[in-house]
Motif scaffolding. Sequence first.
Motif, PDB file in Angstrom:
ATOM      1  N   GLU A  34       0.840  -1.207   0.000  1.00  0.00           N
ATOM      2  CA  GLU A  34       0.000   0.000   0.000  1.00  0.00           C
ATOM      3  C   GLU A  34       0.873   1.254   0.000  1.00  0.00           C
ATOM      4  O   GLU A  34       0.610   2.223  -0.722  1.00  0.00           O
ATOM      5  CB  GLU A  34      -0.918  -0.003   1.225  1.00  0.00           C
ATOM      6  CG  GLU A  34      -1.855   1.196   1.292  1.00  0.00           C
ATOM      7  CD  GLU A  34      -2.546   1.338   2.640  1.00  0.00           C
ATOM      8  OE1 GLU A  34      -3.050   2.439   2.912  1.00  0.00           O
ATOM      9  OE2 GLU A  34      -2.556   0.371   3.425  1.00  0.00           O
ATOM     10  N   ALA A  35       1.928   1.239   0.802  1.00  0.00           N
ATOM     11  CA  ALA A  35       2.844   2.389   0.852  1.00  0.00           C
ATOM     12  C   ALA A  35       3.513   2.613  -0.507  1.00  0.00           C
ATOM     13  O   ALA A  35       3.649   3.750  -0.968  1.00  0.00           O
ATOM     14  CB  ALA A  35       3.908   2.159   1.930  1.00  0.00           C
TER      15      ALA A  35
ATOM     16  N   LEU B  54       7.657   7.864   4.271  1.00  0.00           N
ATOM     17  CA  LEU B  54       8.523   7.331   5.322  1.00  0.00           C
ATOM     18  C   LEU B  54       7.722   6.759   6.485  1.00  0.00           C
ATOM     19  O   LEU B  54       8.090   5.732   7.067  1.00  0.00           O
ATOM     20  CB  LEU B  54       9.475   8.426   5.818  1.00  0.00           C
ATOM     21  CG  LEU B  54      10.536   8.896   4.804  1.00  0.00           C
ATOM     22  CD1 LEU B  54      11.329  10.069   5.359  1.00  0.00           C
ATOM     23  CD2 LEU B  54      11.468   7.747   4.421  1.00  0.00           C
ATOM     24  N   SER B  55       6.621   7.428   6.801  1.00  0.00           N
ATOM     25  CA  SER B  55       5.764   6.945   7.891  1.00  0.00           C
ATOM     26  C   SER B  55       5.139   5.597   7.537  1.00  0.00           C
ATOM     27  O   SER B  55       5.124   4.664   8.350  1.00  0.00           O
ATOM     28  CB  SER B  55       4.671   7.984   8.178  1.00  0.00           C
ATOM     29  OG  SER B  55       3.758   7.483   9.128  1.00  0.00           O
TER      30      SER B  55
ATOM     31  N   SER C 210       4.882  -0.317   8.200  1.00  0.00           N
ATOM     32  CA  SER C 210       4.753  -1.672   7.647  1.00  0.00           C
ATOM     33  C   SER C 210       5.633  -2.668   8.401  1.00  0.00           C
ATOM     34  O   SER C 210       5.341  -3.865   8.447  1.00  0.00           O
ATOM     35  CB  SER C 210       5.125  -1.682   6.163  1.00  0.00           C
ATOM     36  OG  SER C 210       6.540  -1.616   5.989  1.00  0.00           O
ATOM     37  N   LYS C 211       6.758  -2.203   8.959  1.00  0.00           N
ATOM     38  CA  LYS C 211       7.719  -3.013   9.718  1.00  0.00           C
ATOM     39  C   LYS C 211       8.417  -4.081   8.863  1.00  0.00           C
ATOM     40  O   LYS C 211       9.073  -4.975   9.395  1.00  0.00           O
ATOM     41  CB  LYS C 211       7.049  -3.679  10.933  1.00  0.00           C
ATOM     42  CG  LYS C 211       6.519  -2.687  11.947  1.00  0.00           C
ATOM     43  CD  LYS C 211       5.942  -3.377  13.154  1.00  0.00           C
ATOM     44  CE  LYS C 211       5.429  -2.357  14.175  1.00  0.00           C
ATOM     45  NZ  LYS C 211       4.794  -3.018  15.334  1.00  0.00           N
ATOM     46  N   TRP C 212       8.278  -4.001   7.534  1.00  0.00           N
ATOM     47  CA  TRP C 212       8.876  -5.029   6.680  1.00  0.00           C
ATOM     48  C   TRP C 212      10.397  -5.066   6.809  1.00  0.00           C
ATOM     49  O   TRP C 212      10.994  -6.148   6.937  1.00  0.00           O
ATOM     50  CB  TRP C 212       8.464  -4.791   5.227  1.00  0.00           C
ATOM     51  CG  TRP C 212       8.945  -5.858   4.286  1.00  0.00           C
ATOM     52  CD1 TRP C 212      10.023  -5.806   3.467  1.00  0.00           C
ATOM     53  CD2 TRP C 212       8.366  -7.156   4.084  1.00  0.00           C
ATOM     54  NE1 TRP C 212      10.158  -6.978   2.755  1.00  0.00           N
ATOM     55  CE2 TRP C 212       9.148  -7.822   3.112  1.00  0.00           C
ATOM     56  CE3 TRP C 212       7.251  -7.811   4.625  1.00  0.00           C
ATOM     57  CZ2 TRP C 212       8.855  -9.122   2.686  1.00  0.00           C
ATOM     58  CZ3 TRP C 212       6.964  -9.104   4.191  1.00  0.00           C
ATOM     59  CH2 TRP C 212       7.761  -9.736   3.232  1.00  0.00           C
ATOM     60  N   LEU C 213      11.028  -3.897   6.802  1.00  0.00           N
ATOM     61  CA  LEU C 213      12.490  -3.875   6.913  1.00  0.00           C
ATOM     62  C   LEU C 213      12.954  -4.356   8.287  1.00  0.00           C
ATOM     63  O   LEU C 213      14.050  -4.901   8.427  1.00  0.00           O
ATOM     64  CB  LEU C 213      13.030  -2.476   6.617  1.00  0.00           C
ATOM     65  CG  LEU C 213      12.943  -2.042   5.140  1.00  0.00           C
ATOM     66  CD1 LEU C 213      13.420  -0.609   4.976  1.00  0.00           C
ATOM     67  CD2 LEU C 213      13.753  -2.969   4.244  1.00  0.00           C
TER      68      LEU C 213
END
Length: 548
Positions: free
Chosen positions: A303-304, A316-317, A322-325
């Motif tokens: 989505e981002a 950036l927010s 998403s916390k993927w990284l």
Amino acid sequence: MEFSEHIKTANVEDVVLRQPLHPPSRGTLCITGHHLLFSDREEGSSRQVLLLLKNIDAIEKSVENLLAYSGLFSSAGHTERISGSSGTITMKCKDLRVLQLDIPGMEQCLNIAHSIETLSCLDRAPEMYPFFYRPSDLSLQDQWGLSSPEKQYSQMKEIHDRWRLSTVNRDYSVCLSYPPAVIVPRNTGDEVLKKVAKFRQGGRFPVLCYYHKKNGMVIMRSSQPLPGANRKRCREDEDLLQAVMDGSDKGYIIDTRSSQQALQARMTGGGFESKSCYSSWKRLHRQMERGKALQESLIKLVEACGDESHNMDRWLSKLENSKWLSHIQTALSTAGLLAECVERDGHSVLVHGSEGKDSTLLISTLAQLIMDPCCRTLEGFLALLEREWVQAGHPFMQRCAHSAFSHARLQQESPVFLLLLDCVWQLWRQFPLALGFSEALLLRLATEAYASNYGTFLCNNHQERCSQGVTKKTHCLFQALLRPRERDYYSNPLYEPTELAIWPSVHPQSLQLWRGFFLRWTKQTRHLEEAQEEIRNMVIEWGKLALS
């Protein structure tokens, strides 16, 4: 199943296709049991778009009455007058493409939408396209797959005095998700293995997955033990792990749950290896997200990446939320810990979480890439994936049933394999000379896991693949990727083999968004890909000149 039952309208003329990186085009749309085929009818064009229906994650449709003028397609400067009804179908694909079809006629639009919705959700393996795909350069008589536990064991002469090949699971009665043959400590009999299997979730008793030639240490994997709230013991399980020690003073158990999660698991019959019963083993907890949390992380990231607001703070927010990284960082650091225990500290390790089919396979694969140069070649990497994911029972059909766009309620979907490929890409970017394959291979695998012409990622385990005829009636993706033309395309022309371990940096500044996958349908990424391909071709030509 008769696919024709679900196709009320087989083809439609005068359809407009809108897709990323191409101008809109008008042509004929055909639908079959497994594909959408769009043929461009513009003068002088012969372009066709073939889309596997299984690749469609979600569709959105809208129908409207029209009485308007369109300037989209005009000839000799004259606009066309359009009247009647039409509909739009937006198809969101598992490879993150978004395609739009403008279809004249409300009934035709609704019929096409119904066919797509039905045929893209086939859930029986024998109905899927791999059972119908017959390329001319592959034969069903070929061996299916690159290797087998039997072949792996025969090639590992150095372990034969301590380890043996067990066929205790030959009829899948001990563990439904294991292959028929596994490698276990030599002095552990099959009757003992049966008892250990009853003490491990899903019967996944500890098995050998990696032998480190430099020091003789091993990595084993399993599922969680089942002491439960009453803290039951299994002497056979304790003896099996003690047999792995072989004179060593200590081993490590890396549990991919937090200590709190492991404690809570006792309340539902699970648990962990207690220090009092497994005194030679030190437990290390490294919490890794799985299941629903990981799937929601992917959804938020996609989505981002699709946000067109061009607002830096918003981007950036969303990326952070998403916390993927963070999941990438956790996976790489846990794999680094595992490799450090084996390579630097010289101790054997058992890895497990709850079921042992997801994060366990993720970190064991990454640790082998870090330590073992044989796993970094093109063929070695594919063999590693076959061994640690396909044969080891990662439930691909459950985990990859949907990608990031589906409106269906989440069930057992989780992008663990995609997370692995992203982690491998981070390694590939940090060590551009150390891996013998290209980013194109990782992109191909990411696509094939969700929708494929091949049977490699069908079903959830070896038993299902055999019982449903996958290994007899479909082709193997890994073998197809090693054909001469594909091998050339997916190889890294800069590859320089090294015997050294490749230790990834997990500092936040070292980890990047995998643009090649998550932004693959944007113009900026496509321009970058074209430049990289040009550089690749130049390197190959220079290599040929140097040899001549």
